[in-house]
Scaffold this active site. Structure first.
Site, PDB file in Angstrom:
ATOM      1  N   ILE A  63       0.868  -1.167   0.000  1.00  0.00           N
ATOM      2  CA  ILE A  63       0.000   0.000   0.000  1.00  0.00           C
ATOM      3  C   ILE A  63       0.912   1.227   0.000  1.00  0.00           C
ATOM      4  O   ILE A  63       2.067   1.146   0.393  1.00  0.00           O
ATOM      5  CB  ILE A  63      -0.984   0.019   1.197  1.00  0.00           C
ATOM      6  CG1 ILE A  63      -0.244  -0.079   2.533  1.00  0.00           C
ATOM      7  CG2 ILE A  63      -2.023  -1.064   1.075  1.00  0.00           C
ATOM      8  CD1 ILE A  63      -1.168  -0.023   3.752  1.00  0.00           C
ATOM      9  N   ASP A  64       0.375   2.347  -0.451  1.00  0.00           N
ATOM     10  CA  ASP A  64       1.189   3.553  -0.600  1.00  0.00           C
ATOM     11  C   ASP A  64       1.731   4.036   0.740  1.00  0.00           C
ATOM     12  O   ASP A  64       1.160   3.759   1.796  1.00  0.00           O
ATOM     13  CB  ASP A  64       0.365   4.668  -1.241  1.00  0.00           C
ATOM     14  CG  ASP A  64      -0.134   4.305  -2.630  1.00  0.00           C
ATOM     15  OD1 ASP A  64       0.535   3.484  -3.290  1.00  0.00           O
ATOM     16  OD2 ASP A  64      -1.187   4.818  -3.040  1.00  0.00           O
ATOM     17  N   LYS A  65       2.786   4.801   0.676  1.00  0.00           N
ATOM     18  CA  LYS A  65       3.420   5.365   1.866  1.00  0.00           C
ATOM     19  C   LYS A  65       2.409   6.067   2.773  1.00  0.00           C
ATOM     20  O   LYS A  65       2.384   5.850   3.981  1.00  0.00           O
ATOM     21  CB  LYS A  65       4.507   6.350   1.445  1.00  0.00           C
ATOM     22  CG  LYS A  65       5.108   7.145   2.599  1.00  0.00           C
ATOM     23  CD  LYS A  65       6.020   8.247   2.097  1.00  0.00           C
ATOM     24  CE  LYS A  65       6.470   9.137   3.248  1.00  0.00           C
ATOM     25  NZ  LYS A  65       7.281  10.288   2.785  1.00  0.00           N
ATOM     26  N   ARG A  69      -7.193   5.834  -5.548  1.00  0.00           N
ATOM     27  CA  ARG A  69      -6.921   7.265  -5.715  1.00  0.00           C
ATOM     28  C   ARG A  69      -7.191   7.713  -7.146  1.00  0.00           C
ATOM     29  O   ARG A  69      -7.794   8.772  -7.388  1.00  0.00           O
ATOM     30  CB  ARG A  69      -5.485   7.561  -5.311  1.00  0.00           C
ATOM     31  CG  ARG A  69      -5.182   7.235  -3.850  1.00  0.00           C
ATOM     32  CD  ARG A  69      -3.695   7.161  -3.563  1.00  0.00           C
ATOM     33  NE  ARG A  69      -3.039   8.443  -3.792  1.00  0.00           N
ATOM     34  CZ  ARG A  69      -1.720   8.587  -3.823  1.00  0.00           C
ATOM     35  NH1 ARG A  69      -0.929   7.535  -3.659  1.00  0.00           N
ATOM     36  NH2 ARG A  69      -1.189   9.782  -4.027  1.00  0.00           N
TER      37      ARG A  69
END
Length: 311
Positions: free
Chosen positions: A139-141, A240
Protein backbone atom coordinates in the site's frame (compact mmCIF):
# COMPACT_ATOMS: atom_id res chain seq x y z
CA UNK A 1 32.01 -0.31 -13.76
CA UNK A 2 31.64 -4.08 -13.82
CA UNK A 3 29.51 -5.36 -16.72
CA UNK A 4 27.39 -8.37 -15.87
CA UNK A 5 25.92 -9.11 -19.29
CA UNK A 6 25.79 -7.85 -22.88
CA UNK A 7 22.49 -8.10 -24.75
CA UNK A 8 22.27 -7.81 -28.53
CA UNK A 9 18.92 -7.15 -30.21
CA UNK A 10 18.05 -6.96 -33.90
CA UNK A 11 14.90 -4.89 -34.30
CA UNK A 12 12.02 -6.60 -36.08
CA UNK A 13 9.16 -4.56 -37.60
CA UNK A 14 9.29 -1.50 -35.34
CA UNK A 15 8.33 1.96 -36.48
CA UNK A 16 8.38 5.27 -34.64
CA UNK A 17 9.04 3.78 -31.15
CA UNK A 18 11.48 5.50 -28.79
CA UNK A 19 14.61 3.55 -27.92
CA UNK A 20 14.03 3.72 -24.15
CA UNK A 21 10.42 2.56 -24.54
CA UNK A 22 11.43 -0.26 -26.90
CA UNK A 23 14.16 -1.57 -24.57
CA UNK A 24 11.93 -1.37 -21.49
CA UNK A 25 9.51 -3.67 -23.31
CA UNK A 26 12.19 -6.00 -24.67
CA UNK A 27 14.18 -6.39 -21.45
CA UNK A 28 11.77 -7.97 -19.00
CA UNK A 29 11.40 -6.28 -15.59
CA UNK A 30 13.65 -3.35 -16.51
CA UNK A 31 12.16 0.12 -16.14
CA UNK A 32 12.29 2.87 -18.74
CA UNK A 33 14.10 5.17 -16.29
CA UNK A 34 16.78 2.48 -15.78
CA UNK A 35 17.22 2.24 -19.57
CA UNK A 36 17.59 6.02 -19.79
CA UNK A 37 20.39 5.89 -17.22
CA UNK A 38 22.18 3.19 -19.23
CA UNK A 39 21.91 5.32 -22.38
CA UNK A 40 23.32 8.38 -20.60
CA UNK A 41 26.23 6.28 -19.34
CA UNK A 42 26.96 5.21 -22.95
CA UNK A 43 26.09 1.60 -22.20
CA UNK A 44 23.67 1.41 -25.14
CA UNK A 45 24.67 1.58 -28.82
CA UNK A 46 22.56 1.43 -31.96
CA UNK A 47 24.44 0.33 -35.08
CA UNK A 48 27.72 0.92 -33.18
CA UNK A 49 26.80 4.53 -32.40
CA UNK A 50 25.86 6.39 -29.23
CA UNK A 51 22.24 7.58 -29.30
CA UNK A 52 19.72 9.44 -27.17
CA UNK A 53 16.72 7.91 -25.37
CA UNK A 54 14.32 9.55 -27.85
CA UNK A 55 15.96 7.84 -30.86
CA UNK A 56 13.27 6.12 -32.93
CA UNK A 57 14.19 2.50 -33.60
CA UNK A 58 13.91 1.10 -37.10
CA UNK A 59 13.60 -2.37 -38.53
CA UNK A 60 17.05 -3.93 -38.83
CA UNK A 61 18.70 -1.77 -36.15
CA UNK A 62 21.35 -3.60 -34.14
CA UNK A 63 21.09 -2.58 -30.49
CA UNK A 64 23.76 -3.55 -27.96
CA UNK A 65 23.03 -3.10 -24.25
CA UNK A 66 25.69 -3.51 -21.59
CA UNK A 67 24.08 -4.39 -18.28
CA UNK A 68 26.11 -3.46 -15.19
CA UNK A 69 26.45 -5.89 -12.31
CA UNK A 70 23.91 -5.02 -9.60
CA UNK A 71 25.21 -3.38 -6.48
CA UNK A 72 25.14 -5.53 -3.39
CA UNK A 73 22.35 -4.25 -1.21
CA UNK A 74 22.06 -4.77 2.50
CA UNK A 75 18.81 -3.96 4.23
CA UNK A 76 19.36 -3.83 7.97
CA UNK A 77 16.89 -4.67 10.73
CA UNK A 78 15.73 -1.58 12.61
CA UNK A 79 13.93 -1.30 15.93
CA UNK A 80 10.95 0.64 14.57
CA UNK A 81 7.69 0.09 16.50
CA UNK A 82 5.06 -1.65 14.35
CA UNK A 83 1.64 -3.10 15.10
CA UNK A 84 1.70 -6.85 14.37
CA UNK A 85 -1.99 -7.80 14.43
CA UNK A 86 -1.44 -11.54 13.88
CA UNK A 87 1.49 -13.93 13.51
CA UNK A 88 2.09 -17.65 13.11
CA UNK A 89 4.80 -19.75 11.43
CA UNK A 90 3.59 -18.89 7.91
CA UNK A 91 2.01 -15.45 7.86
CA UNK A 92 1.80 -12.19 9.71
CA UNK A 93 -0.65 -9.31 9.43
CA UNK A 94 0.67 -5.82 10.11
CA UNK A 95 -1.18 -2.53 10.54
CA UNK A 96 1.06 -0.02 8.72
CA UNK A 97 0.93 3.60 9.88
CA UNK A 98 0.55 6.52 7.50
CA UNK A 99 3.90 7.90 6.36
CA UNK A 100 5.83 4.60 6.39
CA UNK A 101 7.23 3.24 3.11
CA UNK A 102 6.61 -0.51 2.72
CA UNK A 103 10.01 -1.55 1.35
CA UNK A 104 13.40 0.01 0.56
CA UNK A 105 14.11 1.54 -2.83
CA UNK A 106 17.16 3.23 -4.36
CA UNK A 107 18.09 6.16 -2.16
CA UNK A 108 15.90 5.01 0.72
CA UNK A 109 17.15 1.89 2.48
CA UNK A 110 16.08 2.61 6.06
CA UNK A 111 12.99 3.48 8.05
CA UNK A 112 10.72 1.18 6.02
CA UNK A 113 8.29 -1.52 7.08
CA UNK A 114 10.75 -4.15 5.81
CA UNK A 115 13.48 -2.80 8.11
CA UNK A 116 11.07 -3.21 11.02
CA UNK A 117 9.92 -6.68 9.94
CA UNK A 118 13.53 -7.88 9.78
CA UNK A 119 13.94 -6.80 13.40
CA UNK A 120 10.72 -8.29 14.81
CA UNK A 121 10.17 -11.44 12.72
CA UNK A 122 12.60 -14.34 12.60
CA UNK A 123 11.69 -15.51 9.10
CA UNK A 124 10.49 -13.81 5.93
CA UNK A 125 9.98 -15.22 2.43
CA UNK A 126 12.85 -14.69 0.00
CA UNK A 127 10.91 -14.69 -3.29
CA UNK A 128 11.06 -10.92 -3.74
CA UNK A 129 14.76 -10.74 -2.87
CA UNK A 130 16.75 -8.61 -0.46
CA UNK A 131 14.70 -5.45 -0.94
CA UNK A 132 11.23 -6.90 -0.38
CA UNK A 133 11.46 -9.97 1.88
CA UNK A 134 8.02 -11.14 2.95
CA UNK A 135 6.18 -8.50 0.94
CA UNK A 136 3.30 -10.03 -1.03
CA UNK A 137 1.44 -6.78 -1.77
CA UNK A 138 1.90 -3.10 -1.01
CA UNK A 139 0.00 0.00 0.00
CA UNK A 140 1.19 3.55 -0.60
CA UNK A 141 3.42 5.36 1.87
CA UNK A 142 0.63 7.69 3.01
CA UNK A 143 -2.07 5.01 3.02
CA UNK A 144 -2.48 3.33 6.40
CA UNK A 145 -3.79 -0.13 7.18
CA UNK A 146 -3.45 -3.88 6.98
CA UNK A 147 -0.87 -5.85 5.00
CA UNK A 148 -0.33 -9.61 4.90
CA UNK A 149 3.29 -10.75 5.21
CA UNK A 150 4.68 -14.11 4.04
CA UNK A 151 7.15 -15.74 6.43
CA UNK A 152 8.29 -18.45 4.00
CA UNK A 153 8.33 -19.03 0.24
CA UNK A 154 5.48 -21.55 0.22
CA UNK A 155 3.21 -19.08 2.01
CA UNK A 156 4.29 -16.35 -0.42
CA UNK A 157 3.38 -18.46 -3.45
CA UNK A 158 -0.04 -19.43 -2.04
CA UNK A 159 -0.92 -15.84 -1.07
CA UNK A 160 0.27 -14.51 -4.44
CA UNK A 161 -1.96 -17.03 -6.21
CA UNK A 162 -4.95 -15.77 -4.22
CA UNK A 163 -4.11 -12.20 -5.19
CA UNK A 164 -3.81 -13.15 -8.85
CA UNK A 165 -7.18 -14.91 -8.75
CA UNK A 166 -8.80 -11.93 -6.92
CA UNK A 167 -9.59 -14.11 -3.89
CA UNK A 168 -8.17 -11.74 -1.28
CA UNK A 169 -10.68 -9.56 0.57
CA UNK A 170 -9.41 -5.98 0.60
CA UNK A 171 -11.69 -3.33 2.02
CA UNK A 172 -10.66 0.30 2.43
CA UNK A 173 -12.31 3.29 4.06
CA UNK A 174 -11.76 6.64 2.41
CA UNK A 175 -13.08 10.18 2.62
CA UNK A 176 -13.65 11.79 -0.76
CA UNK A 177 -14.46 15.30 -1.87
CA UNK A 178 -18.05 16.11 -2.83
CA UNK A 179 -21.33 14.27 -2.34
CA UNK A 180 -21.80 10.95 -4.10
CA UNK A 181 -25.54 10.67 -4.71
CA UNK A 182 -25.82 6.92 -5.38
CA UNK A 183 -25.53 4.61 -2.35
CA UNK A 184 -23.19 2.21 -4.10
CA UNK A 185 -21.46 1.77 -7.44
CA UNK A 186 -18.66 0.22 -9.45
CA UNK A 187 -15.86 1.94 -11.35
CA UNK A 188 -14.58 -0.21 -14.21
CA UNK A 189 -11.84 1.77 -15.95
CA UNK A 190 -8.36 0.56 -17.06
CA UNK A 191 -5.31 2.06 -15.36
CA UNK A 192 -1.83 2.62 -16.79
CA UNK A 193 1.02 5.11 -16.64
CA UNK A 194 0.09 8.73 -17.21
CA UNK A 195 1.14 9.54 -20.80
CA UNK A 196 3.05 12.67 -19.73
CA UNK A 197 3.69 12.56 -15.97
CA UNK A 198 5.35 9.18 -15.65
CA UNK A 199 5.26 9.06 -11.84
CA UNK A 200 1.47 9.22 -11.94
CA UNK A 201 -1.10 6.65 -12.99
CA UNK A 202 -4.19 7.45 -15.04
CA UNK A 203 -7.32 5.96 -16.54
CA UNK A 204 -6.17 5.19 -20.08
CA UNK A 205 -6.64 2.67 -22.87
CA UNK A 206 -2.92 2.67 -23.74
CA UNK A 207 -0.59 0.14 -22.05
CA UNK A 208 -3.11 -0.30 -19.25
CA UNK A 209 -4.66 -3.11 -17.23
CA UNK A 210 -8.26 -3.72 -16.21
CA UNK A 211 -9.13 -2.05 -12.90
CA UNK A 212 -12.37 -2.55 -10.99
CA UNK A 213 -13.34 -0.74 -7.77
CA UNK A 214 -16.60 -1.22 -5.87
CA UNK A 215 -17.78 1.45 -3.42
CA UNK A 216 -20.55 1.94 -0.87
CA UNK A 217 -21.52 5.18 0.85
CA UNK A 218 -21.20 4.97 4.64
CA UNK A 219 -21.82 8.59 5.62
CA UNK A 220 -22.45 11.91 3.88
CA UNK A 221 -21.21 15.25 5.13
CA UNK A 222 -21.29 18.81 3.83
CA UNK A 223 -19.19 18.54 0.64
CA UNK A 224 -17.63 15.18 1.63
CA UNK A 225 -18.53 11.46 1.53
CA UNK A 226 -17.18 8.57 3.60
CA UNK A 227 -16.86 5.42 1.49
CA UNK A 228 -16.31 1.73 2.01
CA UNK A 229 -14.28 0.57 -0.99
CA UNK A 230 -13.66 -3.00 -2.10
CA UNK A 231 -10.92 -3.78 -4.59
CA UNK A 232 -11.54 -6.42 -7.24
CA UNK A 233 -8.17 -5.73 -8.88
CA UNK A 234 -5.06 -4.20 -7.33
CA UNK A 235 -3.47 -1.66 -9.64
CA UNK A 236 -1.01 0.99 -8.49
CA UNK A 237 -2.88 3.91 -6.85
CA UNK A 238 -6.15 2.28 -7.99
CA UNK A 239 -8.56 3.85 -5.48
CA UNK A 240 -6.92 7.26 -5.71
CA UNK A 241 -6.99 7.25 -9.53
CA UNK A 242 -10.55 5.94 -9.79
CA UNK A 243 -11.95 8.43 -7.28
CA UNK A 244 -10.25 11.31 -9.07
CA UNK A 245 -11.60 9.94 -12.38
CA UNK A 246 -15.22 10.28 -11.16
CA UNK A 247 -14.45 13.78 -9.81
CA UNK A 248 -14.48 12.72 -6.16
CA UNK A 249 -10.75 12.71 -5.26
CA UNK A 250 -9.54 11.30 -1.96
CA UNK A 251 -9.20 14.03 0.66
CA UNK A 252 -5.56 14.91 1.35
CA UNK A 253 -4.26 13.29 -1.83
CA UNK A 254 -1.46 15.58 -3.05
CA UNK A 255 -1.12 13.82 -6.41
CA UNK A 256 -4.65 13.15 -7.65
CA UNK A 257 -6.61 15.56 -5.47
CA UNK A 258 -6.75 19.22 -4.55
CA UNK A 259 -3.61 21.11 -3.57
CA UNK A 260 -5.68 22.87 -0.90
CA UNK A 261 -4.85 21.05 2.36
CA UNK A 262 -7.85 22.17 4.41
CA UNK A 263 -7.32 19.70 7.27
CA UNK A 264 -3.50 20.02 7.48
CA UNK A 265 -3.07 16.38 6.49
CA UNK A 266 0.21 14.59 5.75
CA UNK A 267 -1.35 12.46 3.04
CA UNK A 268 -4.56 10.96 1.74
CA UNK A 269 -7.39 9.77 4.01
CA UNK A 270 -7.27 6.18 2.80
CA UNK A 271 -7.12 3.23 5.20
CA UNK A 272 -6.82 -0.48 4.37
CA UNK A 273 -9.35 -1.54 7.00
CA UNK A 274 -10.01 -5.22 6.25
CA UNK A 275 -7.81 -7.99 4.86
CA UNK A 276 -9.07 -11.54 4.37
CA UNK A 277 -7.40 -14.61 2.87
CA UNK A 278 -7.18 -18.40 3.06
CA UNK A 279 -4.34 -19.50 5.29
CA UNK A 280 -1.57 -20.84 2.99
CA UNK A 281 -1.09 -24.01 5.06
CA UNK A 282 -4.51 -24.86 6.52
CA UNK A 283 -6.79 -23.36 3.87
CA UNK A 284 -8.87 -21.77 6.64
CA UNK A 285 -10.32 -18.35 5.76
CA UNK A 286 -8.98 -15.62 8.03
CA UNK A 287 -10.15 -12.02 8.16
CA UNK A 288 -8.76 -9.07 10.09
CA UNK A 289 -10.28 -5.66 10.79
CA UNK A 290 -8.53 -2.52 12.00
CA UNK A 291 -9.65 0.74 13.57
CA UNK A 292 -9.42 3.96 11.61
CA UNK A 293 -6.25 5.86 12.57
CA UNK A 294 -6.45 8.91 14.81
CA UNK A 295 -5.81 11.47 12.05
CA UNK A 296 -8.71 10.01 10.02
CA UNK A 297 -11.13 9.97 12.97
CA UNK A 298 -10.21 13.55 13.85
CA UNK A 299 -11.32 14.81 10.44
CA UNK A 300 -14.55 12.79 10.59
CA UNK A 301 -15.37 14.30 13.99
CA UNK A 302 -14.85 17.81 12.62
CA UNK A 303 -17.22 17.06 9.73
CA UNK A 304 -19.82 15.47 12.02
CA UNK A 305 -19.80 18.53 14.26
CA UNK A 306 -20.20 20.81 11.26
CA UNK A 307 -23.10 18.68 10.05
CA UNK A 308 -24.82 18.88 13.47
CA UNK A 309 -24.44 22.65 13.61
CA UNK A 310 -26.26 22.95 10.27
CA UNK A 311 -29.21 20.84 11.42
Amino acid sequence: MEIKDVVEIIVQQQNNVRLDTFLAQELNKVSRSFIQKLIKKNLVEVNDKKVKPKYKVCEGDKIVVKLPAPKKLEVKPEDIPINIVYEDNDVAVVNKPQGMVVHPAPGNYSGTLVNALLYYLENLSSINGVIRPGIVHRIDKDTSGLLMIAKNDNAHIKLSEQLKEHNITRIYYTLVKGNITEDKGTINAPIGRHPVERKRMAVTDKNSKDAITHFQVLERFIDYTLLKVKLETGRTHQIRVHMSYINHPVVGDPVYGSKNNKFNLNGQLLHAKVIGFKHPRTGEYMEFDSELPEHFVKVLNVLRNQKKSRQ
